[in-house]
Design a protein around this motif. Structure first.
Motif, PDB file in Angstrom:
ATOM      1  N   ASN A 117      39.654  32.523  32.895  1.00  0.00           N
ATOM      2  CA  ASN A 117      40.595  32.395  34.008  1.00  0.00           C
ATOM      3  C   ASN A 117      42.039  32.334  33.530  1.00  0.00           C
ATOM      4  O   ASN A 117      42.929  32.950  34.117  1.00  0.00           O
ATOM      5  CB  ASN A 117      40.282  31.144  34.827  1.00  0.00           C
ATOM      6  CG  ASN A 117      39.040  31.288  35.684  1.00  0.00           C
ATOM      7  OD1 ASN A 117      38.351  32.291  35.628  1.00  0.00           O
ATOM      8  ND2 ASN A 117      38.749  30.264  36.452  1.00  0.00           N
ATOM      9  N   THR A 156      44.994  34.819  34.394  1.00  0.00           N
ATOM     10  CA  THR A 156      46.183  34.272  35.058  1.00  0.00           C
ATOM     11  C   THR A 156      47.446  34.826  34.413  1.00  0.00           C
ATOM     12  O   THR A 156      48.374  35.267  35.105  1.00  0.00           O
ATOM     13  CB  THR A 156      46.171  32.733  35.006  1.00  0.00           C
ATOM     14  OG1 THR A 156      45.061  32.264  35.771  1.00  0.00           O
ATOM     15  CG2 THR A 156      47.463  32.143  35.557  1.00  0.00           C
ATOM     16  N   ILE A 168      42.230  31.224  40.418  1.00  0.00           N
ATOM     17  CA  ILE A 168      41.027  31.991  40.089  1.00  0.00           C
ATOM     18  C   ILE A 168      39.876  31.001  39.974  1.00  0.00           C
ATOM     19  O   ILE A 168      39.953  30.037  39.211  1.00  0.00           O
ATOM     20  CB  ILE A 168      41.188  32.773  38.768  1.00  0.00           C
ATOM     21  CG1 ILE A 168      42.415  33.686  38.832  1.00  0.00           C
ATOM     22  CG2 ILE A 168      39.916  33.570  38.465  1.00  0.00           C
ATOM     23  CD1 ILE A 168      42.759  34.355  37.526  1.00  0.00           C
ATOM     24  N   THR A 177      35.864  30.770  39.062  1.00  0.00           N
ATOM     25  CA  THR A 177      34.789  31.510  38.395  1.00  0.00           C
ATOM     26  C   THR A 177      33.554  30.636  38.301  1.00  0.00           C
ATOM     27  O   THR A 177      33.652  29.434  38.046  1.00  0.00           O
ATOM     28  CB  THR A 177      35.236  31.932  36.980  1.00  0.00           C
ATOM     29  OG1 THR A 177      36.412  32.730  37.098  1.00  0.00           O
ATOM     30  CG2 THR A 177      34.160  32.733  36.267  1.00  0.00           C
ATOM     31  N   TYR A 183      33.845  35.799  40.204  1.00  0.00           N
ATOM     32  CA  TYR A 183      35.143  35.137  40.294  1.00  0.00           C
ATOM     33  C   TYR A 183      35.913  35.639  41.500  1.00  0.00           C
ATOM     34  O   TYR A 183      35.742  36.781  41.938  1.00  0.00           O
ATOM     35  CB  TYR A 183      35.945  35.257  39.001  1.00  0.00           C
ATOM     36  CG  TYR A 183      36.524  36.602  38.680  1.00  0.00           C
ATOM     37  CD1 TYR A 183      37.846  36.895  39.003  1.00  0.00           C
ATOM     38  CD2 TYR A 183      35.787  37.565  38.014  1.00  0.00           C
ATOM     39  CE1 TYR A 183      38.398  38.123  38.680  1.00  0.00           C
ATOM     40  CE2 TYR A 183      36.326  38.783  37.689  1.00  0.00           C
ATOM     41  CZ  TYR A 183      37.634  39.063  38.028  1.00  0.00           C
ATOM     42  OH  TYR A 183      38.184  40.274  37.718  1.00  0.00           O
ATOM     43  N   VAL A 203      39.839  35.690  43.119  1.00  0.00           N
ATOM     44  CA  VAL A 203      41.272  35.525  42.878  1.00  0.00           C
ATOM     45  C   VAL A 203      41.945  35.322  44.228  1.00  0.00           C
ATOM     46  O   VAL A 203      41.780  36.141  45.129  1.00  0.00           O
ATOM     47  CB  VAL A 203      41.869  36.773  42.180  1.00  0.00           C
ATOM     48  CG1 VAL A 203      43.368  36.599  41.955  1.00  0.00           C
ATOM     49  CG2 VAL A 203      41.143  37.063  40.882  1.00  0.00           C
TER      50      VAL A 203
END
Length: 190
Positions: free
Chosen positions: A97, A101, A120, A122, A147, A149
């Motif tokens: 993540n 990012t 995010i 996951t 995941y 976003v």
């Protein structure tokens, strides 16, 4: 101090120094040797299921950059640990993540998209029968990860879709988790 001796403030987008980012990009374009990085950590057992990973630095463009960090890891008590720190799976997902990012922030910044928020989430499942060696037909790790976003900023849906595709195409940890990575183990018994 007169106007000629003042230094220009760096251009900043999403907290990134864009002058530095574009200088890095230009340096890599000019000389592919500038693109090479080297990452190394050392992990030592601390008792029970605890370990400590030490970071001493990394290499970039043939230079070593000193950095000192410690990452403590443990398992939940249900898995034999003392539940003092996040476990290896949580660090793996956090590393995925965090890497993505950085990608979203940078991809938005170079496109002039100001971010308001980015998250995010996951998740995935591991069947302990594989990890515990109880069933050789069961994988010891993730068969897949999901995941989501959540991103907000001044970009359009189309721009964010383009950023999303770019992150999946360029994130090192997305690549590392999504594809097999050759591991070259060496055992030293002392």
């Amino acid at each position: 101090m007169n106007a000629q001796t003042k230094t220009k403030a760096p251009s900043v987008m999403n907290g990134l120094n864009m002058d530095d980012l574009f200088a890095l990009i230009d340096g890599v374009k000019r000389d592919p040797a500038n693109a090479m990085t080297n990452w190394r950590v050392t992990t030592a057992w601390q008792g029970q299921t605890r370990s400590r990973t030490e970071v001493e630095g990394f290499g970039i463009a043939g230079q070593t950059v000193a950095r000192r960090f410690a990452i403590d890891i443990d398992e939940p008590s249900e898995l034999g640990g003392e539940n003092r720190f996040a476990n290896p799976q949580e660090h793996l997902l956090a590393a995925l993540n965090a890497c993505m990012t950085v990608g979203y922030v940078a991809q938005c910044a170079v496109r002039g998209i100001a971010l308001e928020s980015l998250e995010i989430e996951t998740e995935g499942e591991i069947d302990l029968r594989g990890f515990l060696g109880l069933d050789p037909a069961v994988a010891p790790g993730y068969e897949g990860l999901r995941y989501t976003v959540r991103i907000k900023g001044n970009g359009t849906k189309e721009q964010f879709a383009e950023v999303h595709q770019a992150v999946m195409a360029t994130s090192p940890n997305f690549y590392n988790v999504a594809r097999p990575v050759l591991l070259k183990p060496t055992l030293v018994v002392v």
